[in-house]
Design an enzyme around this catalytic site. Structure first.
Site, mmCIF file in Angstrom:
data_model
loop_
_atom_site.group_PDB
_atom_site.id
_atom_site.type_symbol
_atom_site.label_atom_id
_atom_site.label_comp_id
_atom_site.label_asym_id
_atom_site.label_seq_id
_atom_site.Cartn_x
_atom_site.Cartn_y
_atom_site.Cartn_z
ATOM 1 N N HIS A 81 0.896 -1.026 0.035
ATOM 2 C CA HIS A 81 -0.121 -0.058 -0.052
ATOM 3 C C HIS A 81 0.811 1.208 -0.007
ATOM 4 O O HIS A 81 1.753 1.254 0.688
ATOM 5 C CB HIS A 81 -0.953 0.074 1.189
ATOM 6 C CG HIS A 81 -1.649 1.203 1.316
ATOM 7 N ND1 HIS A 81 -2.902 1.464 0.495
ATOM 8 C CD2 HIS A 81 -1.602 2.481 1.968
ATOM 9 C CE1 HIS A 81 -3.421 2.546 0.797
ATOM 10 N NE2 HIS A 81 -2.509 3.475 1.505
ATOM 11 N N ASP A 160 -15.471 2.089 6.960
ATOM 12 C CA ASP A 160 -14.220 2.952 6.507
ATOM 13 C C ASP A 160 -14.657 3.665 5.086
ATOM 14 O O ASP A 160 -14.361 4.854 5.055
ATOM 15 C CB ASP A 160 -13.000 2.339 5.955
ATOM 16 C CG ASP A 160 -12.010 3.112 5.447
ATOM 17 O OD1 ASP A 160 -11.296 3.820 6.323
ATOM 18 O OD2 ASP A 160 -11.591 3.064 4.477
ATOM 19 N N ARG A 167 -14.594 12.565 6.121
ATOM 20 C CA ARG A 167 -13.305 13.295 6.663
ATOM 21 C C ARG A 167 -12.981 14.177 5.510
ATOM 22 O O ARG A 167 -12.463 15.245 5.573
ATOM 23 C CB ARG A 167 -12.234 12.088 6.984
ATOM 24 C CG ARG A 167 -12.439 11.306 8.227
ATOM 25 C CD ARG A 167 -11.382 10.110 8.367
ATOM 26 N NE ARG A 167 -10.045 10.488 7.932
ATOM 27 C CZ ARG A 167 -9.131 10.009 7.472
ATOM 28 N NH1 ARG A 167 -9.733 8.684 6.927
ATOM 29 N NH2 ARG A 167 -7.964 10.225 7.154
ATOM 30 N N SER A 182 -7.972 3.843 8.940
ATOM 31 C CA SER A 182 -8.462 3.640 7.536
ATOM 32 C C SER A 182 -7.694 2.754 6.666
ATOM 33 O O SER A 182 -8.181 1.924 5.942
ATOM 34 C CB SER A 182 -8.577 5.007 6.903
ATOM 35 O OG SER A 182 -9.085 5.022 5.716
ATOM 36 N N LYS A 186 -8.576 -1.528 5.863
ATOM 37 C CA LYS A 186 -9.008 -1.975 4.396
ATOM 38 C C LYS A 186 -8.002 -3.163 4.116
ATOM 39 O O LYS A 186 -8.284 -4.263 3.576
ATOM 40 C CB LYS A 186 -8.954 -1.055 3.371
ATOM 41 C CG LYS A 186 -10.076 -0.142 3.408
ATOM 42 C CD LYS A 186 -9.895 0.880 2.410
ATOM 43 C CE LYS A 186 -8.828 1.817 2.204
ATOM 44 N NZ LYS A 186 -8.981 2.805 2.997
#
Length: 422
Positions: A81, A160, A167, A182, A186
């Site tokens: 990620h 989320d 947000r 967050s 995921k």
């Protein structure tokens, strides 16, 4: 004990620690619609202002995981990620490379927002390629090809998804506990056996300072470890765009060059560094640099794209309008600001201001020079691509002051600044 949104908000507003029961209830109730957006907005702002302990953040992450399904895969897997950057097409060559080295990669990716590009937007510039797959299709592709890059399934961490959108419109994005929970909710729900995080640092990144990036990296790794995940984080430089292409189709073309054994040295460097870390966490001994240079990963790429309906040999979209920015003088390019280039590409149509906005597949920027390169007055420095010529003036305004030419360039360090491991 019966909980109410007002009590939970008041607890955090007053700087107190939320209990596990409060966190479990408020995330579940918000997902179901019992807690209203304005109430969750107030709670998010209270968290933004007063923070959360590590225990709160870990529990908040777990509650968001529990709001939806948790996936599992038929083969050993490792995921990556990135916190987002300019020209960050690394997922494209990386997924194919790691799969070629023997570990499956289920890369559930997102779309771009603002100046940071989205992996799905890039891939959708390939004719026929589709982002939305069922869980069964993902599993089959992992078994057959070894890599899949696609959109998250709808049942993954729905809490989320709701909170992320909230947000964005309530000025509560820049909050380490909320960012960390967050990302990790995921990624843990996706079910990969190991996870490597690419935490960007610099003007084109979400985290501008090394201190903030290090804080986020440590939080991400700690949450992963607390949930039994093999996880590490690389802090990498995002003060200069990655590679020479910024946009969608242009980044796909550059990724293909890398997969065929060529491409810009910085893209190759970071792809190999992340692949090495991913393979290490997965317990696989392989030399990704040699595999990448051989071009073997390109065959995996072709299978990966074809499996999702794309034509890897198809011609990529080309822009209707090209504007060349010439070097104003002879010398050496000493600075090329990632944020300036990213915002310019966004204004040309490569990105979006709101999630529902379309993007132009052919829009983007080609950087003919990178810091350290010798430039000649009148020769191309940057090449702006767009289907909307009226967007060029705004892009040029974003580039004003984004580059400098001097007589000599300072030496640049490597892309990987440091590594945080659990």
């Amino acid at each position: 004990m019966k909980h109410t949104a007002v009590d939970v908000i008041r607890t955090k507003r007053d700087g107190d620690v939320l209990s596990d029961a409060q966190i479990d209830w408020v995330i579940d109730a918000y997902t179901r619609g019992e807690v209203a957006d304005e109430q969750m907005s107030a709670l998010a702002m209270a968290v933004f202002l007063n923070g959360m302990t590590f225990e709160e953040t870990a529990r908040w992450t777990q509650a968001m995981i529990d709001s939806g399904e948790r996936l599992s895969w038929p083969v050993p897997t490792v995921d990556k990620h990135s916190t987002g950057g300019v020209g960050d097409k690394i997922t494209l060559p990386l997924a194919a490379l790691v799969a070629t080295c023997g570990v499956a990669v289920p890369q559930l990716s997102g779309r771009g927002l603002g100046h940071t590009g989205g992996t799905l937007d890039k891939l959708e510039s390939i004719p026929g390629w589709r982002a939305q797959l069922s869980t069964e299709e993902i599993r089959a592709q992992l078994s057959d090809v070894g890599a899949v890059v696609c959109a998250p399934t709808t049942g993954l961490a729905p809490a989320d998804r709701k909170l992320y959108a909230l947000r964005d419109v309530t000025a509560t994005v820049e909050c380490v506990p909320l960012i960390a929970s967050s990302i990790m909710s995921k990624k843990i729900a996706e079910g990969a056996g190991a996870l490597v995080l690419d935490v960007k640092v610099g003007s084109g990144a979400f985290m501008r300072s090394i201190e903030d990036a290090r804080e986020l990296a440590k939080a991400l790794v700690a949450i992963g470890v607390a949930h039994g995940q093999k996880v590490s984080a690389l802090l990498t430089d995002m003060s200069v765009p990655l590679g020479r292409a910024v946009g969608n189709a242009v980044e796909v073309a550059e990724a293909v060059d890398v997969l065929r054994g060529g491409g810009p040295s910085d893209v190759v460097e970071l792809t190999v560094a992340l692949a090495s870390e991913m393979l290490s966490l997965a317990g696989v001994s392989a030399d990704p640099a040699t595999v990448l240079a051989s071009g073997a990963a390109y065959e995996t790429w072709e299978k990966m794209i074809s499996a999702q309906g794309g034509d890897p040999s198809a011609e990529l979209p080309s822009p209707k309008h090209v504007h060349v920015v010439a070097a104003p003088r002879d010398g050496v390019l000493t600075r090329l600001d990632a944020l300036g280039v990213g915002v310019a590409a966004w204004r040309l149509g490569a990105g979006r201001a709101r999630k529902e906005d379309p993007v132009q597949a052919a829009a983007g920027i080609i950087c003919h020079a990178k810091p350290g390169d010798v430039v000649t007055a009148g020769e191309p420095l940057l090449e702006l691509h767009t289907d909307t010529p009226d967007a060029v003036d705004g892009a040029l305004a974003s580039l004003d002051g984004a580059y400098e030419i001097g007589d000599e360039a300072a030496a640049r360090d490597g892309l990987v600044i440091e590594v945080v491991r659990g």
